[in-house]
Design an enzyme around this catalytic site. Structure first.
Site, PDB file in Angstrom:
ATOM      1  N   GLY A  36       0.820  -1.203   0.000  1.00  0.00           N
ATOM      2  CA  GLY A  36       0.000   0.000   0.000  1.00  0.00           C
ATOM      3  C   GLY A  36       0.857   1.257   0.000  1.00  0.00           C
ATOM      4  O   GLY A  36       2.015   1.223  -0.392  1.00  0.00           O
ATOM      5  N   HIS A  42       4.328   1.934  -8.098  1.00  0.00           N
ATOM      6  CA  HIS A  42       3.420   0.784  -8.027  1.00  0.00           C
ATOM      7  C   HIS A  42       2.471   0.777  -9.235  1.00  0.00           C
ATOM      8  O   HIS A  42       2.181  -0.273  -9.807  1.00  0.00           O
ATOM      9  CB  HIS A  42       2.550   0.856  -6.771  1.00  0.00           C
ATOM     10  CG  HIS A  42       3.314   0.827  -5.482  1.00  0.00           C
ATOM     11  ND1 HIS A  42       3.483   1.942  -4.699  1.00  0.00           N
ATOM     12  CD2 HIS A  42       3.923  -0.185  -4.836  1.00  0.00           C
ATOM     13  CE1 HIS A  42       4.169   1.613  -3.623  1.00  0.00           C
ATOM     14  NE2 HIS A  42       4.462   0.335  -3.672  1.00  0.00           N
ATOM     15  N   GLU A 154      12.028  -2.979  -9.538  1.00  0.00           N
ATOM     16  CA  GLU A 154      13.496  -3.089  -9.478  1.00  0.00           C
ATOM     17  C   GLU A 154      14.093  -2.167  -8.431  1.00  0.00           C
ATOM     18  O   GLU A 154      15.276  -2.261  -8.121  1.00  0.00           O
ATOM     19  CB  GLU A 154      14.097  -2.775 -10.853  1.00  0.00           C
ATOM     20  CG  GLU A 154      13.903  -3.894 -11.844  1.00  0.00           C
ATOM     21  CD  GLU A 154      14.574  -3.616 -13.174  1.00  0.00           C
ATOM     22  OE1 GLU A 154      15.068  -2.487 -13.389  1.00  0.00           O
ATOM     23  OE2 GLU A 154      14.583  -4.527 -14.016  1.00  0.00           O
TER      24      GLU A 154
END
Ligand code: PAF
Length: 286
Positions: A36, A42, A154
């Site tokens: 979250g 994201h 990454e």
């Protein structure tokens, strides 16, 4: 135009029911596990999921098992409504947001541990509890959802390698894919923990990506790894970073130490350093 609310499931049974229904329709499913406090990084992984599959499931679970008692589990930013709206806008099809009780029911006794190799250096030294907690929760999430592909940033490069090793060792049958690091205008890697920085600290933190870019340049010129690591540490110290957990040039696949002498193009520079009370990590390929 109002955004349709993102469907949310909180149990493994409900998650499996939806994913099985998609599979019966012949659809490919991607999963993006998160804790979250979502940011563009994201959301770029969700968009990558949608390029690689027909439906993307995101999970939000702040995993207590990967925080040591002195770390920031309680302070870790939480806000499901905001996260859910961002996921919906990015094209996510389903949110899995289990409770701690659903993930770790009473009597839970099993841990997954990538015992050697890529889990050992760097974060393995600075946060010895961390990869056991990550491998345990990610193996559960992948078993619960059974996606075709799972995507990890990454930015947490070593975590990506540890998860890839774990998925291979346990025959999870899931393709593990890395998504490129998203960066702010001054190249600071996006991270949920950047929210802890004061405005002054945030400004000073720009020295970190600048030092990494310089390090990559010096390594490409043929400078030796040890000297470059020392120069990066000096720059970070001058810029106001306190404790430096590591600055290390390692092989980008095996994480083995490189040098002495010039390093090749498979090398990667890894850093973890503290700006005030915030621990920042980053990695750049040479
Ligand atoms: O990178 C993260 O956010 C977490 O470590 C992960 C992979 C979701 C496991 O809790």
């Amino acid at each position: 135009m109002t955004q349709t609310a993102l469907p949310v499931v909180r149990t493994v049974a409900a998650l499996r029911a939806q994913v099985s229904a998609w599979k019966r329709e012949g659809l490919r499913v991607a999963m993006v596990p998160t804790m979250g406090a979502l940011h563009e990084g994201h959301l770029s992984l969700v968009r990558l999921g949608n390029q690689m599959a027909d439906r993307t499931v995101a999970s939000i679970f702040v995993n207590p098992a990967q925080f040591a008692p002195h770390e920031d589990f309680d302070a870790y930013p939480r806000g499901e409504d905001r996260d859910s709206a961002l996921l919906a806008a990015a094209g996510c099809a389903l949110l899995f947001a289990p409770t701690v009780g659903e993930m770790y029911p009473d009597g839970f006794a099993t841990t997954v541990n990538v015992a050697t190799g890529v889990s050992e250096p760097l974060e393995g030294v600075s946060r010895p509890h961390f990869f056991g907690g990550v491998a345990t929760v990610v193996s559960k999430l992948l078993n619960q959802c059974r996606p075709d592909v799972a995507i990890f940033g990454e930015k947490d490069y070593q975590q990506l390698l540890v998860i890839r090793r774990m998925a291979r060792d346990l025959d999870l049958g899931v393709e593990i894919v890395g998504g490129p690091t998203s960066r702010e205008a001054d190249d600071l890697a996006m991270s949920s923990r950047n929210a802890y920085l004061t405005p002054e600290e945030r400004e000073a933190a720009a020295a970190l990506p600048a030092a990494m870019a310089a390090a990559v340049g010096w390594l490409r010129e043929g400078q030796a790894a040890e000297g470059v690591e020392g120069r990066v540490k000096a720059i970070l110290g001058e810029a106001g970073f306190g404790k430096i957990d590591y600055v290390e040039v390692r092989d980008g696949e095996t994480l083995e130490r490189l040098g002495p002498g010039p390093v090749g193009s498979g090398a990667r520079v890894f850093v973890a350093a503290w700006m005030g009370k915030t621990r920042l990590i980053d990695n750049w390929g040479v």
